[in-house]
Write a protein that holds these residues in place. Structure first.
Motif, PDB file in Angstrom:
ATOM      1  N   UNK A 302       8.250  13.017  -6.455  1.00  0.00           N
ATOM      2  CA  UNK A 302       7.761  11.624  -6.478  1.00  0.00           C
ATOM      3  C   UNK A 302       8.599  10.927  -5.672  1.00  0.00           C
ATOM      4  N   UNK A 303       7.740   9.839  -4.878  1.00  0.00           N
ATOM      5  CA  UNK A 303       8.431   9.202  -3.981  1.00  0.00           C
ATOM      6  C   UNK A 303       8.112   7.571  -4.210  1.00  0.00           C
ATOM      7  N   UNK A 304       9.055   6.630  -4.387  1.00  0.00           N
ATOM      8  CA  UNK A 304       8.506   5.418  -4.573  1.00  0.00           C
ATOM      9  C   UNK A 304       9.316   4.627  -3.237  1.00  0.00           C
ATOM     10  N   UNK A 305       8.465   3.515  -2.682  1.00  0.00           N
ATOM     11  CA  UNK A 305       9.137   2.581  -1.681  1.00  0.00           C
ATOM     12  C   UNK A 305       8.686   1.110  -2.025  1.00  0.00           C
ATOM     13  N   UNK A 306       9.624   0.327  -2.189  1.00  0.00           N
ATOM     14  CA  UNK A 306       9.726  -0.825  -2.632  1.00  0.00           C
ATOM     15  C   UNK A 306      10.506  -1.847  -2.000  1.00  0.00           C
ATOM     16  N   UNK A 307       9.727  -2.892  -1.398  1.00  0.00           N
ATOM     17  CA  UNK A 307       8.464  -3.366  -1.484  1.00  0.00           C
ATOM     18  C   UNK A 307       7.600  -2.215  -0.620  1.00  0.00           C
ATOM     19  N   UNK A 308       6.292  -2.751  -0.591  1.00  0.00           N
ATOM     20  CA  UNK A 308       5.530  -1.661   0.239  1.00  0.00           C
ATOM     21  C   UNK A 308       5.566  -1.611   1.821  1.00  0.00           C
ATOM     22  N   UNK A 309       5.523  -0.532   2.380  1.00  0.00           N
ATOM     23  CA  UNK A 309       5.547  -0.620   3.959  1.00  0.00           C
ATOM     24  C   UNK A 309       4.551  -1.602   4.617  1.00  0.00           C
ATOM     25  N   UNK A 310       5.155  -2.822   5.211  1.00  0.00           N
ATOM     26  CA  UNK A 310       4.400  -3.871   5.486  1.00  0.00           C
ATOM     27  C   UNK A 310       2.997  -3.423   6.457  1.00  0.00           C
ATOM     28  N   UNK A 311       1.920  -3.696   6.110  1.00  0.00           N
ATOM     29  CA  UNK A 311       0.688  -3.309   6.654  1.00  0.00           C
ATOM     30  C   UNK A 311       0.545  -3.637   8.048  1.00  0.00           C
ATOM     31  N   UNK A 312       0.747  -4.991   8.407  1.00  0.00           N
ATOM     32  CA  UNK A 312       0.677  -5.307   9.709  1.00  0.00           C
ATOM     33  C   UNK A 312       1.708  -4.957  10.773  1.00  0.00           C
ATOM     34  N   UNK A 313       2.896  -5.152  10.300  1.00  0.00           N
ATOM     35  CA  UNK A 313       4.074  -4.458  11.252  1.00  0.00           C
ATOM     36  C   UNK A 313       3.848  -3.026  11.706  1.00  0.00           C
ATOM     37  N   UNK A 314       3.569  -2.339  10.390  1.00  0.00           N
ATOM     38  CA  UNK A 314       3.496  -0.851  10.496  1.00  0.00           C
ATOM     39  C   UNK A 314       2.439  -0.456  11.302  1.00  0.00           C
ATOM     40  N   UNK A 315       1.178  -0.953  11.318  1.00  0.00           N
ATOM     41  CA  UNK A 315       0.066  -0.696  12.304  1.00  0.00           C
ATOM     42  C   UNK A 315       0.429  -0.838  13.440  1.00  0.00           C
ATOM     43  N   UNK A 316       0.953  -2.036  13.744  1.00  0.00           N
ATOM     44  CA  UNK A 316       1.105  -2.283  15.112  1.00  0.00           C
ATOM     45  C   UNK A 316       2.379  -1.239  15.688  1.00  0.00           C
TER      46      UNK A 316
END
Length: 349
Positions: A302-316
């Protein structure tokens, strides 16, 4: 064309990987800026219909770079890049002609089109063609992003590496859509009325999260599971407050996002379950973001990452970080499961 053996790669010794960025929206411009600031990659061209004629530095919020943004794909032939980053659309049908042109110009390709993360089941004929074309021209093609491309597939697969057996996977990504551009807002139905949302689902204009089938099949194929069917459900997230981003406004009673879920079955048994409620500014209604992965087997993980991996920055970031890996890969149409583990290449000291 640069050839790299990744396991022995020293980024500082690799100079002037030549890059063209095709599409300078929110994600494309971020990738282009990373390339410029890297010190070991060189942005040699940019293609974008909206910013044609401008210096790319102006669009990236930097000083002028002496690179004029073109609306003509022939800039690829003129600049002879090692790799083209395509950030123009989410769908295979839209990016296929662009990929084809880049590959025929002897360029490797990274695209953040969600359907390209694992197109083999959803677009088998196109996938076979792209793989054959890439091998013919001696280059590689990769579709990647934060999701699909990492959170709900590559990261999950990595976690199964410490399991003797996997019986079921449940994953949730509760994220903030606010950093994304107009295209993503439209496909999520952000800014529509509930009635427009339902109509959009029927016409295909609103699709919710693009990538559940791709993520599910990437996992299933890697684990040797033969999935019989995938069921998806999309529901509007209705806002009770005013929300706004640079590209969309949402008033109370309008749609702030899409609650999209999917289940994959082997026979009557659900083996993969994914939930992905996406909305702009979820904090305005007390929603906490996060990424949650539960693997049931031996052992349970079980893995929890809080807050979420930021979508915009992480995609870039992931698109940038995969550039040397794709340039150094064997020819063909690749997925994240085929390539070495991504790592930050801009952190080198």
């Amino acid at each position: 064309m640069i050839t790299l053996v990744w396991r022995f790669l020293k980024i500082k010794e690799v100079k002037d990987m030549r890059i063209v960025c095709w599409g300078l929206g929110a994600m494309g411009s971020g990738i282009a800026k990373n390339v410029v600031e890297s010190g070991f990659m060189k942005l040699v061209g940019a293609i974008d219909l909206t910013h044609t004629g401008k210096d790319v530095g102006e669009v990236l919020g930097m000083e002028k770079l002496g690179i004029e943004i073109s609306n003509d794909k022939k800039i690829i032939e003129e600049t002879n890049p090692d790799l083209v980053v395509i950030a123009t659309s989410s769908f295979v049908k839209d990016v296929l002609p662009q990929i084809e042109y880049a590959v025929k110009s002897h360029c490797n390709v990274i695209t953040i089109a969600e359907e390209m993360a694992f197109p083999f089941d959803s677009h088998p004929e196109e996938s076979l063609y792209m793989d054959s074309l890439a091998k013919r021209y001696g280059v590689s093609i990769l579709g990647t992003g934060v999701n699909p491309g990492f959170v709900l597939d590559t990261l999950i697969l990595s976690l199964t590496g410490v399991c003797n057996k996997v019986d079921k996977i449940v994953a949730r990504r509760i994220n903030d859509l606010s950093p994304f551009g107009k295209t993503v807002m439209e496909t999520q139905g952000v800014g529509t009325t509930p009635e427009e949302f339902e109509d959009g689902l029927k016409t295909g204009k609103i699709v919710g999260h693009i990538g559940f089938p791709q993520s599910i099949m990437m996992i299933a194929r890697a684990l040797g599971w033969n999935v019989d069917k995938i069921e998806e459900e999309r529901k509007p997230i209705i806002s009770n407050v005013h929300r706004e981003t640079p590209v969309v406004k949402v008033e109370p009673g309008m749609v702030a996002g899409c609650n999209h879920s999917a289940k994959a079955y082997i026979g009557d048994e659900v083996v993969i379950e994914m939930q992905h409620p996406q909305q702009i500014h979820p904090h305005l209604e007390g929603v906490e973001t996060g990424d949650y992965i539960e693997i049931y087997g031996d052992p349970d993980i079980k893995l929890a990452i809080k807050p979420e991996i930021p979508g915009g920055k992480a995609t870039i970031a992931i698109a940038t970080n995969m550039i040397p890996i794709v340039i150094g890969a064997t020819p063909g149409l690749k997925t994240m499961a085929d390539l070495p583990v991504p790592r930050s290449i801009l952190s080198i000291k």
